[in-house]
Design a protein around this motif. Structure first.
Motif, PDB file in Angstrom:
ATOM      1  N   THR A  61     113.619 -22.326  61.443  1.00  0.00           N
ATOM      2  CA  THR A  61     114.120 -20.965  61.198  1.00  0.00           C
ATOM      3  C   THR A  61     115.496 -20.938  60.568  1.00  0.00           C
ATOM      4  O   THR A  61     115.877 -19.940  59.957  1.00  0.00           O
ATOM      5  CB  THR A  61     114.170 -20.164  62.508  1.00  0.00           C
ATOM      6  OG1 THR A  61     115.009 -20.845  63.440  1.00  0.00           O
ATOM      7  CG2 THR A  61     112.783 -20.004  63.084  1.00  0.00           C
ATOM      8  N   ASN A  62     116.256 -22.015  60.676  1.00  0.00           N
ATOM      9  CA  ASN A  62     117.634 -22.013  60.170  1.00  0.00           C
ATOM     10  C   ASN A  62     117.772 -22.642  58.784  1.00  0.00           C
ATOM     11  O   ASN A  62     118.863 -22.984  58.368  1.00  0.00           O
ATOM     12  CB  ASN A  62     118.545 -22.747  61.152  1.00  0.00           C
ATOM     13  CG  ASN A  62     118.144 -24.199  61.358  1.00  0.00           C
ATOM     14  OD1 ASN A  62     117.075 -24.625  60.941  1.00  0.00           O
ATOM     15  ND2 ASN A  62     118.997 -24.958  62.005  1.00  0.00           N
ATOM     16  N   LYS A  68     115.493 -13.032  55.386  1.00  0.00           N
ATOM     17  CA  LYS A  68     116.325 -12.441  56.442  1.00  0.00           C
ATOM     18  C   LYS A  68     115.655 -11.240  57.092  1.00  0.00           C
ATOM     19  O   LYS A  68     115.847 -10.970  58.259  1.00  0.00           O
ATOM     20  CB  LYS A  68     117.680 -12.016  55.865  1.00  0.00           C
ATOM     21  CG  LYS A  68     118.422 -13.137  55.177  1.00  0.00           C
ATOM     22  CD  LYS A  68     118.830 -14.215  56.151  1.00  0.00           C
ATOM     23  CE  LYS A  68     119.580 -15.311  55.424  1.00  0.00           C
ATOM     24  NZ  LYS A  68     119.249 -16.628  55.872  1.00  0.00           N
ATOM     25  N   HIS A  69     114.886 -10.489  56.348  1.00  0.00           N
ATOM     26  CA  HIS A  69     114.304  -9.243  56.848  1.00  0.00           C
ATOM     27  C   HIS A  69     112.845  -9.463  57.220  1.00  0.00           C
ATOM     28  O   HIS A  69     111.950  -9.230  56.433  1.00  0.00           O
ATOM     29  CB  HIS A  69     114.436  -8.145  55.797  1.00  0.00           C
ATOM     30  CG  HIS A  69     115.843  -7.961  55.338  1.00  0.00           C
ATOM     31  ND1 HIS A  69     116.811  -7.399  56.134  1.00  0.00           N
ATOM     32  CD2 HIS A  69     116.460  -8.297  54.191  1.00  0.00           C
ATOM     33  CE1 HIS A  69     117.964  -7.387  55.493  1.00  0.00           C
ATOM     34  NE2 HIS A  69     117.785  -7.928  54.299  1.00  0.00           N
ATOM     35  N   ASP A  82     104.046 -11.651  60.331  1.00  0.00           N
ATOM     36  CA  ASP A  82     104.753 -11.023  59.235  1.00  0.00           C
ATOM     37  C   ASP A  82     104.907 -12.079  58.143  1.00  0.00           C
ATOM     38  O   ASP A  82     104.874 -13.276  58.429  1.00  0.00           O
ATOM     39  CB  ASP A  82     106.119 -10.524  59.708  1.00  0.00           C
ATOM     40  CG  ASP A  82     106.758  -9.532  58.737  1.00  0.00           C
ATOM     41  OD1 ASP A  82     106.084  -9.076  57.785  1.00  0.00           O
ATOM     42  OD2 ASP A  82     107.946  -9.205  58.933  1.00  0.00           O
ATOM     43  N   TRP A  83     105.065 -11.660  56.928  1.00  0.00           N
ATOM     44  CA  TRP A  83     105.196 -12.605  55.817  1.00  0.00           C
ATOM     45  C   TRP A  83     106.049 -11.990  54.719  1.00  0.00           C
ATOM     46  O   TRP A  83     106.157 -10.784  54.603  1.00  0.00           O
ATOM     47  CB  TRP A  83     103.827 -13.010  55.283  1.00  0.00           C
ATOM     48  CG  TRP A  83     102.980 -11.853  54.850  1.00  0.00           C
ATOM     49  CD1 TRP A  83     102.188 -11.060  55.637  1.00  0.00           C
ATOM     50  CD2 TRP A  83     102.866 -11.317  53.528  1.00  0.00           C
ATOM     51  NE1 TRP A  83     101.597 -10.083  54.890  1.00  0.00           N
ATOM     52  CE2 TRP A  83     101.989 -10.213  53.588  1.00  0.00           C
ATOM     53  CE3 TRP A  83     103.425 -11.668  52.314  1.00  0.00           C
ATOM     54  CZ2 TRP A  83     101.660  -9.468  52.472  1.00  0.00           C
ATOM     55  CZ3 TRP A  83     103.089 -10.920  51.189  1.00  0.00           C
ATOM     56  CH2 TRP A  83     102.215  -9.836  51.285  1.00  0.00           C
ATOM     57  N   ARG A  84     106.656 -12.863  53.939  1.00  0.00           N
ATOM     58  CA  ARG A  84     107.455 -12.467  52.784  1.00  0.00           C
ATOM     59  C   ARG A  84     107.219 -13.476  51.666  1.00  0.00           C
ATOM     60  O   ARG A  84     106.980 -14.652  51.927  1.00  0.00           O
ATOM     61  CB  ARG A  84     108.954 -12.467  53.101  1.00  0.00           C
ATOM     62  CG  ARG A  84     109.388 -11.492  54.169  1.00  0.00           C
ATOM     63  CD  ARG A  84     109.316 -10.050  53.653  1.00  0.00           C
ATOM     64  NE  ARG A  84     109.826  -9.097  54.618  1.00  0.00           N
ATOM     65  CZ  ARG A  84     109.097  -8.497  55.560  1.00  0.00           C
ATOM     66  NH1 ARG A  84     107.823  -8.766  55.678  1.00  0.00           N
ATOM     67  NH2 ARG A  84     109.637  -7.628  56.377  1.00  0.00           N
ATOM     68  N   VAL A  85     107.313 -13.002  50.430  1.00  0.00           N
ATOM     69  CA  VAL A  85     107.170 -13.877  49.270  1.00  0.00           C
ATOM     70  C   VAL A  85     108.500 -13.896  48.528  1.00  0.00           C
ATOM     71  O   VAL A  85     109.061 -12.842  48.238  1.00  0.00           O
ATOM     72  CB  VAL A  85     106.042 -13.407  48.331  1.00  0.00           C
ATOM     73  CG1 VAL A  85     105.916 -14.323  47.131  1.00  0.00           C
ATOM     74  CG2 VAL A  85     104.721 -13.309  49.074  1.00  0.00           C
ATOM     75  N   PHE A  93     105.820 -17.355  56.455  1.00  0.00           N
ATOM     76  CA  PHE A  93     105.055 -16.680  57.507  1.00  0.00           C
ATOM     77  C   PHE A  93     105.733 -16.860  58.862  1.00  0.00           C
ATOM     78  O   PHE A  93     106.224 -17.939  59.179  1.00  0.00           O
ATOM     79  CB  PHE A  93     103.648 -17.291  57.624  1.00  0.00           C
ATOM     80  CG  PHE A  93     102.839 -17.211  56.372  1.00  0.00           C
ATOM     81  CD1 PHE A  93     102.065 -16.096  56.085  1.00  0.00           C
ATOM     82  CD2 PHE A  93     102.837 -18.269  55.471  1.00  0.00           C
ATOM     83  CE1 PHE A  93     101.315 -16.038  54.931  1.00  0.00           C
ATOM     84  CE2 PHE A  93     102.089 -18.219  54.307  1.00  0.00           C
ATOM     85  CZ  PHE A  93     101.327 -17.100  54.037  1.00  0.00           C
ATOM     86  N   LYS A  94     105.703 -15.804  59.642  1.00  0.00           N
ATOM     87  CA  LYS A  94     106.083 -15.870  61.049  1.00  0.00           C
ATOM     88  C   LYS A  94     104.863 -15.346  61.812  1.00  0.00           C
ATOM     89  O   LYS A  94     104.445 -14.206  61.632  1.00  0.00           O
ATOM     90  CB  LYS A  94     107.287 -14.991  61.348  1.00  0.00           C
ATOM     91  CG  LYS A  94     107.669 -14.989  62.828  1.00  0.00           C
ATOM     92  CD  LYS A  94     108.683 -13.907  63.144  1.00  0.00           C
ATOM     93  CE  LYS A  94     110.063 -14.488  63.057  1.00  0.00           C
ATOM     94  NZ  LYS A  94     111.082 -13.542  63.598  1.00  0.00           N
TER      95      LYS A  94
END
Length: 156
Positions: A61-62, A68-69, A82-85, A93-94
């Motif tokens: 995670t670090n 960040k969001h 949740d996921w972000r590209v 992915f979290k």
């Protein structure tokens, strides 16, 4: 830390250099590389994408480059994610199973999958998951390419 690895991949951290050195012969061969979070960096996934090599891994995670969001751990229930590209097409992915799992991939999108788990009563149930988690669980350990320098990488 040998000189060959240092000179060839000098812009990368030691962990990244080890992964690049051990997998270079597989780049561009329609292979997928999976590795664990000890070696995982967003910059490494971007490099693999440039070399036309697919990669998916658990990620700490670090790590610099992580989004960040993203939803707070406490708000996720088992099977939610949740996921972000990123702007370089690395998907982060979290996902919550019994605990929070973080993955990154340079080829998965937001496709859904399922994994089988035991509930508190011992019954097998299906848990919703990102396809990246399903693939990671399926292929980790399928073919060990190298154990050099303590690194273990799976390629299929």
């Amino acid at each position: 830390k040998n000189e060959v690895v240092d000179k060839k991949f000098g812009d990368y951290s030691l962990g990244e250099r080890v992964v690049l050195f051990l997998t270079e012969s597989e780049w561009g061969k329609q292979k997928i590389i999976h590795f664990n979070n000890f070696f995982s960096f967003v910059k490494l996934l971007q490099k693999f994408k440039m070399e036309q090599t697919l990669a998916c891994d658990t990620i700490r995670t670090n790590i610099v480059g992580n989004p960040k969001h993203i939803i707070d751990d406490k708000k996720l229930l088992r099977g939610e994610y949740d996921w972000r590209v990123s702007n370089t097409d690395v998907t982060y992915f979290k996902w919550k199973d019994n605990r929070i799992i973080h993955l990154a991939s340079n080829f998965h999108g937001h496709e859904k999958g399922v994994v089988q788990r035991k509930n508190q009563k011992g019954n097998t149930i299906e848990i919703r998951t990102p396809k990246a988690v399903q693939d990671y669980n399926c292929f980790m350990g399928s073919l060990i390419v190298s154990r050099k320098n303590g690194g273990i990488f799976w390629i299929h």
